[in-house]
Design a protein around this motif. Structure first.
Motif, PDB file in Angstrom:
ATOM      1  N   GLU A 290       4.213  -3.976   0.930  1.00 26.29           N
ATOM      2  CA  GLU A 290       2.894  -4.175   1.539  1.00 26.29           C
ATOM      3  C   GLU A 290       2.526  -3.019   2.464  1.00 26.29           C
ATOM      4  O   GLU A 290       1.361  -2.633   2.535  1.00 26.29           O
ATOM      5  CB  GLU A 290       2.797  -5.515   2.267  1.00 26.29           C
ATOM      6  N   SER A 291       3.495  -2.429   3.141  1.00 25.22           N
ATOM      7  CA  SER A 291       3.220  -1.272   4.000  1.00 25.22           C
ATOM      8  C   SER A 291       2.857  -0.055   3.162  1.00 25.22           C
ATOM      9  O   SER A 291       1.959   0.709   3.516  1.00 25.22           O
ATOM     10  CB  SER A 291       4.426  -0.965   4.895  1.00 25.22           C
ATOM     11  N   VAL A 292       3.555   0.110   2.045  1.00 25.61           N
ATOM     12  CA  VAL A 292       3.242   1.222   1.142  1.00 25.61           C
ATOM     13  C   VAL A 292       1.827   1.052   0.594  1.00 25.61           C
ATOM     14  O   VAL A 292       1.039   2.000   0.575  1.00 25.61           O
ATOM     15  CB  VAL A 292       4.277   1.321  -0.007  1.00 25.61           C
ATOM     16  N   SER A 293       1.485  -0.156   0.186  1.00 24.21           N
ATOM     17  CA  SER A 293       0.140  -0.420  -0.348  1.00 24.21           C
ATOM     18  C   SER A 293      -0.937  -0.129   0.691  1.00 24.21           C
ATOM     19  O   SER A 293      -1.960   0.496   0.383  1.00 24.21           O
ATOM     20  CB  SER A 293       0.022  -1.867  -0.818  1.00 24.21           C
ATOM     21  N   ARG A 294      -0.722  -0.572   1.930  1.00 23.42           N
ATOM     22  CA  ARG A 294      -1.692  -0.306   3.004  1.00 23.42           C
ATOM     23  C   ARG A 294      -1.827   1.194   3.251  1.00 23.42           C
ATOM     24  O   ARG A 294      -2.927   1.709   3.427  1.00 23.42           O
ATOM     25  CB  ARG A 294      -1.276  -1.002   4.291  1.00 23.42           C
ATOM     26  N   ALA A 295      -0.705   1.891   3.250  1.00 18.43           N
ATOM     27  CA  ALA A 295      -0.737   3.329   3.499  1.00 18.43           C
ATOM     28  C   ALA A 295      -1.484   4.063   2.387  1.00 18.43           C
ATOM     29  O   ALA A 295      -2.270   4.976   2.653  1.00 18.43           O
ATOM     30  CB  ALA A 295       0.687   3.864   3.639  1.00 18.43           C
ATOM     31  N   VAL A 296      -1.246   3.663   1.153  1.00 21.16           N
ATOM     32  CA  VAL A 296      -1.917   4.301   0.018  1.00 21.16           C
ATOM     33  C   VAL A 296      -3.421   4.031   0.075  1.00 21.16           C
ATOM     34  O   VAL A 296      -4.232   4.914  -0.207  1.00 21.16           O
ATOM     35  CB  VAL A 296      -1.295   3.830  -1.320  1.00 21.16           C
ATOM     36  N   GLU A 297      -3.818   2.814   0.460  1.00 23.59           N
ATOM     37  CA  GLU A 297      -5.246   2.500   0.603  1.00 23.59           C
ATOM     38  C   GLU A 297      -5.889   3.360   1.681  1.00 23.59           C
ATOM     39  O   GLU A 297      -7.038   3.779   1.547  1.00 23.59           O
ATOM     40  CB  GLU A 297      -5.433   1.019   0.950  1.00 23.59           C
ATOM     41  N   ALA A 298      -5.151   3.623   2.753  1.00 20.23           N
ATOM     42  CA  ALA A 298      -5.681   4.417   3.860  1.00 20.23           C
ATOM     43  C   ALA A 298      -5.700   5.914   3.547  1.00 20.23           C
ATOM     44  O   ALA A 298      -6.381   6.678   4.225  1.00 20.23           O
ATOM     45  CB  ALA A 298      -4.856   4.169   5.119  1.00 20.23           C
ATOM     46  N   PHE A 299      -4.964   6.314   2.543  1.00 20.23           N
ATOM     47  CA  PHE A 299      -4.880   7.726   2.167  1.00 20.23           C
ATOM     48  C   PHE A 299      -5.422   7.847   0.748  1.00 20.23           C
ATOM     49  O   PHE A 299      -4.681   7.674  -0.219  1.00 20.23           O
ATOM     50  CB  PHE A 299      -3.419   8.202   2.240  1.00 20.23           C
ATOM     51  N   PRO A 300      -6.707   8.115   0.591  1.00 20.35           N
ATOM     52  CA  PRO A 300      -7.359   8.029  -0.715  1.00 20.35           C
ATOM     53  C   PRO A 300      -6.773   8.934  -1.806  1.00 20.35           C
ATOM     54  O   PRO A 300      -6.857   8.604  -2.972  1.00 20.35           O
ATOM     55  CB  PRO A 300      -8.806   8.389  -0.433  1.00 20.35           C
ATOM     56  N   GLU A 301      -6.172  10.013  -1.452  1.00 19.90           N
ATOM     57  CA  GLU A 301      -5.618  10.922  -2.466  1.00 19.90           C
ATOM     58  C   GLU A 301      -4.093  10.868  -2.474  1.00 19.90           C
ATOM     59  O   GLU A 301      -3.420  11.895  -2.578  1.00 19.90           O
ATOM     60  CB  GLU A 301      -6.081  12.360  -2.235  1.00 19.90           C
TER      61      GLU A 301
END
Length: 186
Positions: A143-154
């Motif tokens: 879930e932390s990885v998913s949140r981080a990826v959402e916050a970092f569009p590229e």
């Protein structure tokens, strides 16, 4: 034999100078600054207890709130010095984590002093993206990885950017970061 204090100090120095310093992982700085990284060391020379230690660390990570412990670095400074053996171990460890119910909950990332991507030469500077002072198993919350990826569009561009960064830095620049074993004194 490397002791726990030395293993953690060296790995912390690598994280600060290489991973955060070169921005190889744009998500690492926040958890480091917030002290949400749990540092653990497995010290025996043999790998026999490493799986049990990894499973115990996984259970401890899941038992904590992410705000307290978001990720775990399990450093194994005295075992699995050969990268191919370490890689084989990591494959088995991922299967065991899945069997233990962590599939979709935790991810396992791996780092090793001799890390080598398939299809590359040993001295390819791109391998440095996953080279740490010691064999290291990194447990990350899905879930932390998913949140981080959402916050970092590229997010998918991180690897390519890392290769560019390392190619500009070169082998001498990487060596100058002084992130190898024994570089930090506890």
């Amino acid at each position: 034999m490397t002791n726990e204090a030395q293993a953690i100090a060296d790995t912390r120095r690598w994280l600060e100078r290489a991973v955060i310093g070169l921005n190889l992982c744009p998500f690492a700085k926040a958890v480091h600054v917030k002290a949400q990284i749990h540092w653990a060391a497995y010290l025996p020379a043999g790998e026999d207890g490493l799986v049990d230690t990894l499973l115990a660390e996984a259970a401890a990570l899941v038992a904590c709130e992410a705000a307290v412990r978001d990720t775990t670095l399990l450093i194994a400074p005295n075992t699995l010095p050969d990268f191919l053996d370490f890689n084989d171990f990591a494959v088995r460890a991922e299967r065991l984590l899945a069997r233990a119910g962590y599939d979709g909950v935790l991810q396992l990332a791996t780092f090793h002093p001799q890390f080598q991507f398939g299809g590359t030469e040993v001295d390819d500077i791109g391998n440095a993206t996953n080279r740490a002072p010691y064999p290291t198993l990194h447990l990350l919350r899905e879930e932390s990885v998913s949140r981080a990826v959402e916050a970092f569009p590229e997010a998918e561009e991180i690897f390519e950017r890392n290769i560019e960064t390392l190619e500009k830095l070169g082998a001498k620049g990487w060596a100058a970061l002084d992130t190898g074993p024994g570089a930090a004194t506890p």
